[in-house]
Write a protein that holds these residues in place. Structure first.
Motif, PDB file in Angstrom:
ATOM      1  N   ASP A   1       0.847  -1.193   0.000  1.00 51.89           N
ATOM      2  CA  ASP A   1       0.000   0.000   0.000  1.00 51.89           C
ATOM      3  C   ASP A   1       0.885   1.246   0.000  1.00 51.89           C
ATOM      4  O   ASP A   1       1.387   1.671   1.033  1.00 51.89           O
ATOM      5  N   LYS A   2       1.058   1.817  -1.166  1.00 55.96           N
ATOM      6  CA  LYS A   2       1.940   2.981  -1.302  1.00 55.96           C
ATOM      7  C   LYS A   2       1.408   4.212  -0.564  1.00 55.96           C
ATOM      8  O   LYS A   2       2.149   5.147  -0.307  1.00 55.96           O
ATOM      9  N   GLU A   3       0.137   4.185  -0.207  1.00 59.64           N
ATOM     10  CA  GLU A   3      -0.466   5.297   0.524  1.00 59.64           C
ATOM     11  C   GLU A   3      -0.293   5.160   2.040  1.00 59.64           C
ATOM     12  O   GLU A   3      -0.575   6.099   2.781  1.00 59.64           O
ATOM     13  N   HIS A   4       0.148   4.002   2.488  1.00 61.63           N
ATOM     14  CA  HIS A   4       0.299   3.782   3.928  1.00 61.63           C
ATOM     15  C   HIS A   4       1.390   4.697   4.474  1.00 61.63           C
ATOM     16  O   HIS A   4       2.425   4.900   3.837  1.00 61.63           O
ATOM     17  N   ILE A   5       1.154   5.229   5.640  1.00 60.22           N
ATOM     18  CA  ILE A   5       2.078   6.179   6.247  1.00 60.22           C
ATOM     19  C   ILE A   5       3.479   5.585   6.456  1.00 60.22           C
ATOM     20  O   ILE A   5       4.478   6.291   6.405  1.00 60.22           O
ATOM     21  N   PHE A   6       3.555   4.272   6.652  1.00 60.99           N
ATOM     22  CA  PHE A   6       4.847   3.625   6.882  1.00 60.99           C
ATOM     23  C   PHE A   6       5.290   2.761   5.702  1.00 60.99           C
ATOM     24  O   PHE A   6       6.077   1.834   5.875  1.00 60.99           O
ATOM     25  N   HIS A   7       4.799   3.070   4.520  1.00 57.25           N
ATOM     26  CA  HIS A   7       5.137   2.263   3.345  1.00 57.25           C
ATOM     27  C   HIS A   7       6.650   2.142   3.152  1.00 57.25           C
ATOM     28  O   HIS A   7       7.162   1.045   2.911  1.00 57.25           O
ATOM     29  N   GLU A   8       7.368   3.237   3.253  1.00 56.25           N
ATOM     30  CA  GLU A   8       8.821   3.198   3.032  1.00 56.25           C
ATOM     31  C   GLU A   8       9.516   2.304   4.056  1.00 56.25           C
ATOM     32  O   GLU A   8      10.410   1.528   3.704  1.00 56.25           O
ATOM     33  N   GLN A   9       9.106   2.404   5.308  1.00 58.34           N
ATOM     34  CA  GLN A   9       9.709   1.575   6.353  1.00 58.34           C
ATOM     35  C   GLN A   9       9.374   0.098   6.140  1.00 58.34           C
ATOM     36  O   GLN A   9      10.240  -0.765   6.303  1.00 58.34           O
ATOM     37  N   PHE A  10       8.124  -0.172   5.785  1.00 57.09           N
ATOM     38  CA  PHE A  10       7.727  -1.559   5.530  1.00 57.09           C
ATOM     39  C   PHE A  10       8.504  -2.129   4.348  1.00 57.09           C
ATOM     40  O   PHE A  10       8.998  -3.254   4.394  1.00 57.09           O
ATOM     41  N   ASP A  11       8.609  -1.345   3.296  1.00 56.31           N
ATOM     42  CA  ASP A  11       9.321  -1.791   2.100  1.00 56.31           C
ATOM     43  C   ASP A  11      10.801  -2.033   2.415  1.00 56.31           C
ATOM     44  O   ASP A  11      11.373  -3.051   2.001  1.00 56.31           O
ATOM     45  N   SER A  12      11.384  -1.136   3.154  1.00 53.83           N
ATOM     46  CA  SER A  12      12.786  -1.286   3.552  1.00 53.83           C
ATOM     47  C   SER A  12      12.973  -2.537   4.411  1.00 53.83           C
ATOM     48  O   SER A  12      13.940  -3.293   4.234  1.00 53.83           O
ATOM     49  N   PHE A  13      12.051  -2.759   5.313  1.00 52.30           N
ATOM     50  CA  PHE A  13      12.116  -3.947   6.162  1.00 52.30           C
ATOM     51  C   PHE A  13      12.034  -5.217   5.320  1.00 52.30           C
ATOM     52  O   PHE A  13      12.829  -6.142   5.498  1.00 52.30           O
ATOM     53  N   MET A  14      11.087  -5.260   4.399  1.00 45.97           N
ATOM     54  CA  MET A  14      10.907  -6.455   3.565  1.00 45.97           C
ATOM     55  C   MET A  14      12.140  -6.728   2.712  1.00 45.97           C
ATOM     56  O   MET A  14      12.494  -7.880   2.487  1.00 45.97           O
ATOM     57  N   LYS A  15      12.789  -5.681   2.262  1.00 47.63           N
ATOM     58  CA  LYS A  15      14.003  -5.862   1.461  1.00 47.63           C
ATOM     59  C   LYS A  15      15.187  -6.305   2.314  1.00 47.63           C
ATOM     60  O   LYS A  15      16.126  -6.903   1.801  1.00 47.63           O
ATOM     61  N   SER A  16      15.126  -6.022   3.606  1.00 51.29           N
ATOM     62  CA  SER A  16      16.266  -6.329   4.475  1.00 51.29           C
ATOM     63  C   SER A  16      16.226  -7.737   5.068  1.00 51.29           C
ATOM     64  O   SER A  16      17.238  -8.218   5.567  1.00 51.29           O
ATOM     65  N   ILE A  17      15.077  -8.386   5.036  1.00 58.93           N
ATOM     66  CA  ILE A  17      14.990  -9.702   5.676  1.00 58.93           C
ATOM     67  C   ILE A  17      15.267 -10.821   4.676  1.00 58.93           C
ATOM     68  O   ILE A  17      15.072 -10.660   3.472  1.00 58.93           O
ATOM     69  N   ASP A  18      15.712 -11.926   5.205  1.00 53.80           N
ATOM     70  CA  ASP A  18      15.897 -13.134   4.405  1.00 53.80           C
ATOM     71  C   ASP A  18      14.575 -13.895   4.468  1.00 53.80           C
ATOM     72  O   ASP A  18      14.277 -14.569   5.456  1.00 53.80           O
ATOM     73  N   ILE A  19      13.783 -13.776   3.434  1.00 50.39           N
ATOM     74  CA  ILE A  19      12.430 -14.338   3.437  1.00 50.39           C
ATOM     75  C   ILE A  19      12.451 -15.861   3.544  1.00 50.39           C
ATOM     76  O   ILE A  19      11.563 -16.454   4.166  1.00 50.39           O
ATOM     77  N   ASN A  20      13.465 -16.494   2.978  1.00 51.11           N
ATOM     78  CA  ASN A  20      13.550 -17.957   3.083  1.00 51.11           C
ATOM     79  C   ASN A  20      13.846 -18.386   4.519  1.00 51.11           C
ATOM     80  O   ASN A  20      13.317 -19.390   4.993  1.00 51.11           O
TER      81      ASN A  20
END
Length: 192
Positions: A70-89
């Motif tokens: 949700d690009k409109e979410h107030i914390f979109h950038e933080q969420f996106d950064s978090f998702m890119k930083s974790i090892d999803i596997n």
């Protein structure tokens, strides 16, 4: 109550509980520890703190998964950064292990070792965590690729779980809150 924790993790939880949740006096705590008076109450409080902390983490992670796109979410950038930083596997493997542990957490042998008033709360917490972990598995699978063996293991785990149809502790279905059972059963629909 057995939490199946590593000693270092248990120590950290106890320290955090004492710093942030324990409202008694130091002398009272010394008395409890020294004379075993009301230790069960203290252990129960630590367990509630620990399980509440786990649930908070699961719900926070789920919130991130549900709102990262949700690009409109107030914390979109933080969420996106978090998702890119974790090892999803790595997250996937831990979620699968957590789900397996939750399925096996409550059984007849463990239930007889605790007080009867604790059992309903334990079952309720376990059901709630199962739902959250299944939802996280559903979200996480969108970001990772499973090989045939991982998918097969997951399906075997789901079949063994049975989504509240055949728990290890048979009475848990009668003790569970109807809403919890419904959500656990509905998680099956979301998976399949």
């Amino acid at each position: 109550m057995k939490c199946d924790l590593d000693g270092n993790v248990a120590w950290t939880i106890i320290c955090n509980f004492l710093m942030f949740e324990y409202y008694g006096k130091v002398d009272e705590l010394k008395s409890i520890i020294r004379y075993d008076t009301d230790v069960k109450c203290l252990v129960d409080n630590i367990w509630y703190f620990y399980s509440g902390d786990r649930m908070f983490m699961l719900k926070t992670l789920r919130h991130i998964f549900e709102n990262v796109s949700d690009k409109e979410h107030i914390f979109h950038e933080q969420f996106d950064s978090f998702m890119k930083s974790i090892d999803i596997n790595f997250l996937w493997k831990n979620l699968v292990k957590m789900f397996d542990n939750l399925i096996n957490e409550i059984d007849r042998d463990k239930v007889v070792a605790i007080s009867s008033e604790t059992i309903p709360r334990w079952i309720h917490r376990n059901n709630r965590e199962q739902v959250e972990v299944v939802m996280l598995l559903i979200h996480a699978i969108q970001y990772c690729k499973l090989d045939g063996k991982e998918l097969e293991d997951m399906l075997v785990l789901f079949i063994r779980h049975g989504f509240a149809r055949h728990p290890l502790y048979h009475d848990s279905t009668t003790i569970s809150k109807p809403k919890d059972l419904l959500e656990v059963k509905c998680a099956k629909s979301a998976v399949f």
